[in-house]
Design a protein around this motif. Structure first.
Motif, mmCIF file in Angstrom:
data_model
loop_
_atom_site.group_PDB
_atom_site.id
_atom_site.type_symbol
_atom_site.label_atom_id
_atom_site.label_comp_id
_atom_site.label_asym_id
_atom_site.label_seq_id
_atom_site.Cartn_x
_atom_site.Cartn_y
_atom_site.Cartn_z
ATOM 1 N N SER A 42 -20.822 -8.187 -39.727
ATOM 2 C CA SER A 42 -20.350 -7.603 -38.393
ATOM 3 C C SER A 42 -21.567 -7.121 -37.807
ATOM 4 N N GLU A 43 -22.217 -6.175 -38.310
ATOM 5 C CA GLU A 43 -23.169 -6.012 -37.941
ATOM 6 C C GLU A 43 -24.276 -6.577 -37.441
ATOM 7 N N MET A 93 -25.602 -6.247 -34.252
ATOM 8 C CA MET A 93 -26.838 -5.709 -33.818
ATOM 9 C C MET A 93 -27.872 -7.168 -33.367
ATOM 10 N N ASP A 104 -28.057 -5.598 -46.564
ATOM 11 C CA ASP A 104 -28.312 -5.076 -45.121
ATOM 12 C C ASP A 104 -29.276 -4.213 -43.781
ATOM 13 N N SER A 155 -29.820 -0.948 -43.875
ATOM 14 C CA SER A 155 -30.720 0.366 -43.732
ATOM 15 C C SER A 155 -32.235 1.169 -42.394
ATOM 16 N N LEU A 193 -30.978 1.085 -39.193
ATOM 17 C CA LEU A 193 -30.048 2.263 -39.172
ATOM 18 C C LEU A 193 -30.764 3.856 -38.830
ATOM 19 N N THR A 250 -18.499 -0.176 -46.052
ATOM 20 C CA THR A 250 -19.319 -1.249 -47.003
ATOM 21 C C THR A 250 -18.580 -0.741 -48.301
ATOM 22 N N TYR A 275 -24.208 5.064 -46.995
ATOM 23 C CA TYR A 275 -24.133 3.470 -46.362
ATOM 24 C C TYR A 275 -24.965 2.203 -47.840
ATOM 25 N N VAL A 277 -21.015 -5.867 -43.165
ATOM 26 C CA VAL A 277 -22.724 -5.782 -43.093
ATOM 27 C C VAL A 277 -22.931 -7.231 -41.589
#
Length: 367
Positions: A148-149, A153, A107, A109, A112, A300, A276, A146
């Motif tokens: 896609s993130e 990012m 992740d 996190s 984010l 998710t 998240y 995740v």
């Protein structure tokens, strides 16, 4: 594609109290050697190479003391691994000595929601992650959300990132009344949340929402909170202690797999309100046991539960309480959710996760 692949696997995440990442690592340790085409696999933790990584599951493990020859041998193994093996860091990072390899990014996190992590963890992540990312030939993650993130990012190409769902390792255990009775619980007589006690899990919102239920319902079906103590939770602990004092919250620490199976099997409702996640193993494990489930509306969790769990914006405390009350009392929904949830959970198999991971190793070996 080569006929076989050699693997060097980091086992830093293994320990007596397994987190979700620790469970993932253990399943790789147990499953990868059996996949056809894996010619050799070696394990390391920090600078130490291990013949039996499952020894890390015992309390009190410590590396053997090594003199100059042991240090020389470790350096030799490092050079050999760099030249002949795919190095896999299943817990975000590659070792400094690996020129390239595979990482699993569960992740984002820390990037984010840095305020939900200890400051020293954020600093360590910032120091190590970019280097690992730059050296990674391939990146594995647990969900398409995740994935896609990571692409958006971190600016990496989609070809480098593979989403591989996790699995369920426990058997569908029936509730053991005797085991539950030792904690003052009865089958079907409690709501369960299994989670590390950290800010992004929104356990505080769960406790506040549960506190709005009718007092008779709270007493009849108390809220059971199980999991490791985590961090940054002083305010949460105060909320929990108030509920414990009033008799409608029961707090358990980290529990054994045997007891965890009974906890799942005996719950009337499972709630996981996290804001998240990278995957979210606890709700899938609960659904595997046929427990009706509510999850936070994180992308998710919506993805992995595939419509079989109710979703909630946990920050809306009054709406959360309304959903809790309805879910505890709606027997028709409970029956439908139990069947649907079990079918979804049974679709997640560790054997599939391991096989797909080895496919990534083969592709990385060609680069």
């Amino acid at each position: 594609m080569t006929d076989s692949v050699r693997v060097a696997l980091s086992v830093d995440a293994l320990g007596p109290r397994l987190t979700g990442i620790g469970r993932y690592c253990l399943e790789l340790v147990r499953g990868v050697p059996a996949v056809p085409g894996v010619g050799d696999i070696r394990y390391f933790r920090g600078p130490h190479w291990l013949d039996d990584p499952e020894a890390l599951l015992a309390e009190g493990w410590a590396p053997a003391r090594r003199g100059w020859f042991g240090h020389w041998l470790d350096q030799r193994r490092n050079r050999r691994a760099m030249g002949t093996s795919v190095v896999h860091g299943p817990n975000f990072f590659l070792p400094d000595w690996a020129e390239h390899g595979v990482i699993t990014v569960h992740d984002l996190s820390v990037l984010l929601y840095p305020e939900t992590h200890p400051a020293e963890r954020v600093r360590d992540f910032e120091r190590r992650f970019k280097s690992s990312l730059d050296r990674a030939s391939a990146i594995i993650t647990d969900s398409e959300a995740v994935r896609s993130e990571i692409i958006a990012m971190l600016g990496v190409s989609g070809e480098r990132v593979k989403a591989i769902p996790l699995g369920v390792s426990m058997a569908a255990t029936r509730a053991d009344p005797q085991l539950l009775g030792q904690s003052g619980l009865v089958p079907g007589g409690y709501t369960l949340c299994v989670s590390t006690f950290e800010p992004r899990k929104r356990i505080d919102d769960l406790v506040r929402a549960y506190g709005l239920l009718d007092p008779a319902l709270r007493r009849a079906v108390p809220l059971v909170l199980a999991g490791a103590s985590g961090w940054r939770n002083d305010a949460l602990n105060s909320l929990i202690e108030a509920g414990v004092g009033e008799g409608w919250v029961k707090r358990l620490d980290f529990v054994s797999d045997q007891f965890l199976g009974s906890l799942y099997g005996g719950a009337r409702l499972f709630v996981y309100p996290s804001r998240y996640e990278g995957f979210g193993l606890p709700p899938i494990e609960a659904m595997f046991h046929g427990v009706p489930t509510i999850v936070g509306n994180a992308a998710t969790l919506v993805e992995v539960t595939k419509g079989a769990a109710r979703t909630v914006d946990a920050s809306d405390i009054e709406a959360f309480a309304t959903l809790l009350a309805a879910s505890l009392e709606d027997r028709a929904w409970q029956a439908v959710a139990a069947t649907a949830g079990r079918a979804v959970a049974e679709s997640y198999r560790w054997a599939d996760c391991v096989a797909a991971t080895v496919e990534v190793y083969f592709r990385a070996a060609q680069q």
